[in-house]
Design an enzyme around this catalytic site. Structure first.
Site, PDB file in Angstrom:
ATOM      1  N   THR A   1       0.847  -1.200   0.000  1.00 15.18           N
ATOM      2  CA  THR A   1       0.000   0.000   0.000  1.00 15.18           C
ATOM      3  C   THR A   1       0.883   1.251   0.000  1.00 15.18           C
ATOM      4  O   THR A   1       1.920   1.261   0.657  1.00 15.18           O
ATOM      5  CB  THR A   1      -0.884  -0.016   1.264  1.00 15.18           C
ATOM      6  N   GLY A   2       0.430   2.269  -0.731  1.00 14.06           N
ATOM      7  CA  GLY A   2       1.175   3.527  -0.725  1.00 14.06           C
ATOM      8  C   GLY A   2       1.449   3.999  -2.140  1.00 14.06           C
ATOM      9  O   GLY A   2       1.074   3.333  -3.113  1.00 14.06           O
ATOM     10  N   SER A   3       2.119   5.141  -2.253  1.00 15.35           N
ATOM     11  CA  SER A   3       2.326   5.712  -3.589  1.00 15.35           C
ATOM     12  C   SER A   3       3.297   4.865  -4.412  1.00 15.35           C
ATOM     13  O   SER A   3       3.122   4.724  -5.633  1.00 15.35           O
ATOM     14  CB  SER A   3       2.832   7.155  -3.471  1.00 15.35           C
ATOM     15  N   THR A   4       4.308   4.269  -3.775  1.00 14.50           N
ATOM     16  CA  THR A   4       5.259   3.437  -4.532  1.00 14.50           C
ATOM     17  C   THR A   4       4.583   2.126  -4.927  1.00 14.50           C
ATOM     18  O   THR A   4       4.735   1.656  -6.069  1.00 14.50           O
ATOM     19  CB  THR A   4       6.535   3.183  -3.700  1.00 14.50           C
TER      20      THR A   4
ATOM     21  N   ALA B   1       8.105   1.416   2.014  1.00 16.28           N
ATOM     22  CA  ALA B   1       8.401   1.567   3.445  1.00 16.28           C
ATOM     23  C   ALA B   1       8.576   3.042   3.743  1.00 16.28           C
ATOM     24  O   ALA B   1       8.799   3.856   2.836  1.00 16.28           O
ATOM     25  CB  ALA B   1       9.677   0.813   3.809  1.00 16.28           C
TER      26      ALA B   1
ATOM     27  N   LYS C   1       6.995   1.014   8.802  1.00 16.60           N
ATOM     28  CA  LYS C   1       5.919   1.097   7.820  1.00 16.60           C
ATOM     29  C   LYS C   1       4.655   1.558   8.525  1.00 16.60           C
ATOM     30  O   LYS C   1       4.589   1.606   9.735  1.00 16.60           O
ATOM     31  CB  LYS C   1       5.683  -0.286   7.180  1.00 16.60           C
TER      32      LYS C   1
ATOM     33  N   GLY D   1       2.837   4.427   7.319  1.00 15.59           N
ATOM     34  CA  GLY D   1       2.487   5.817   7.017  1.00 15.59           C
ATOM     35  C   GLY D   1       1.098   5.916   6.403  1.00 15.59           C
ATOM     36  O   GLY D   1       0.367   6.875   6.634  1.00 15.59           O
TER      37      GLY D   1
ATOM     38  N   GLU E   1      -0.329  -5.327   6.053  1.00 16.43           N
ATOM     39  CA  GLU E   1       0.970  -5.429   5.358  1.00 16.43           C
ATOM     40  C   GLU E   1       1.840  -6.486   6.036  1.00 16.43           C
ATOM     41  O   GLU E   1       2.469  -7.315   5.369  1.00 16.43           O
ATOM     42  CB  GLU E   1       1.685  -4.069   5.381  1.00 16.43           C
TER      43      GLU E   1
HETATM   44  C1  5RP Z   1       1.561   2.154   4.082  1.00 16.43           C
HETATM   45  C2  5RP Z   1       3.027   1.970   4.091  1.00 16.43           C
HETATM   46  C3  5RP Z   1       3.784   2.486   2.917  1.00 16.43           C
HETATM   47  O1  5RP Z   1       4.534   1.440   2.376  1.00 16.43           O
HETATM   48  C4  5RP Z   1       4.710   3.578   3.354  1.00 16.43           C
HETATM   49  O2  5RP Z   1       3.964   4.573   4.019  1.00 16.43           O
HETATM   50  C5  5RP Z   1       5.464   4.194   2.162  1.00 16.43           C
HETATM   51  O3  5RP Z   1       4.567   4.850   1.336  1.00 16.43           O
HETATM   52  P1  5RP Z   1       5.003   5.591   0.007  1.00 16.43           P
HETATM   53  O4  5RP Z   1       5.354   4.530  -0.987  1.00 16.43           O
HETATM   54  O5  5RP Z   1       3.788   6.387  -0.381  1.00 16.43           O
HETATM   55  O6  5RP Z   1       6.181   6.468   0.329  1.00 16.43           O
HETATM   56  O7  5RP Z   1       3.613   1.425   4.987  1.00 16.43           O
HETATM   57  O8  5RP Z   1       0.967   1.723   5.273  1.00 16.43           O
END
Ligand code: 5RP
Length: 222
Positions: free
Chosen positions: A28-31, A87, A98, A100, A107
């Site tokens: 989950t997340g932008s990456t 992460a 993790k 965020g 996860e």
């Molecule tokens: C979500 C996470 C994400 O992997 C982490 O916050 C990194 O996010 P991004 O790829 O947006 O920087 O742990 O719960």
């Protein structure tokens, strides 16, 4: 190269770790979102996916990629071949923080069900010592003040994430000001507090491989 361009490069590089014909876990997340978009280009080569959040499941389905619950998936296979996720921080031992995005519990579950954890990050996530990024803890609402007190006793400054409920119906407490020198010990200690569902230290489920996007290209850390 911008941060987003670095994220896109590592997301594309992660395709090399997708085992053909297998079931994979998706973070989950932008990456992770960029990885999902890349995965769509080879969607016919995988058996299916398990998502670490409702948002991820929706994005996968939007691309026509099959999504199964973990319980359904583990009726068909013994384990997921790989878990691919971002992460907030990683240290020299490949321990992570993790959560965020608040999806830390699912996860960690999907990572635990996978043979390999490939973590995709840009170089801003590399640290010598975890803790500069506030550590998320998923907590059953009744235990809010109990966990706030424990977080203060280990030297942190806890704050409830406002207006946020996890996919599991719980709250997130973000803890600022920790210097995490022994990630395994802190992960264990926090998880022992009644009411804590899990915390965002990934030491038991550390990464096997980190793909780090840098201005010079993708660095593989094994
Ligand atoms: C979500 C996470 C994400 O992997 C982490 O916050 C990194 O996010 P991004 O790829 O947006 O920087 O742990 O719960």
């Amino acid at each position: 190269m911008t941060q987003d361009e670095m994220k896109k490069k590592v997301a594309e590089a992660a395709l090399a770790y997708v085992v053909e014909g297998s079931m994979i876990g998706v973070g989950t997340g932008s990456t992770a979102n960029m990885f999902i978009d890349a995965l769509a280009t080879i969607k016919d080569k995988i058996q299916g996916t398990v998502a670490s959040s409702e948002v991820t499941a929706e994005r996968l389905r939007g691309h026509g990629i099959p999504v199964l619950s973990l319980n359904e998936a583990l009726k068909q296979v013994d384990s997921l071949s790989v878990y691919i996720d971002g992460a907030d921080e990683f240290d020299p031992k490949k321990c992570l923080t993790k959560g965020g995005g608040g999806a830390l519990t699912r996860e960690k579950i999907v990572a635990a069900a996978s043979d390999q954890f490939v973590c995709i990050v840009d170089s801003s996530k590399q640290v010598d010592c975890l803790g500069a990024f506030p550590l998320p803890i998923e907590v059953i609402p009744m235990a809010e003040n109990l966990v706030m007190g424990i977080a203060k006793s280990v030297g942190g400054e806890p704050k409830v994430r406002t207006g946020f409920t996890t996919d599991n119906g719980n709250i997130i407490i973000d803890v600022k000001g920790l210097e995490i020198h022994d990630a395994l010990a802190l992960e264990n200690d926090l998880n022992e507090v009644p009411g804590v569902v899990t915390n965002g230290v990934f030491a038991h489920q550390c990464a096997d491989v980190i793909l780090m996007g840098t201005p010079d290209g993708v660095q593989i850390i094994e």
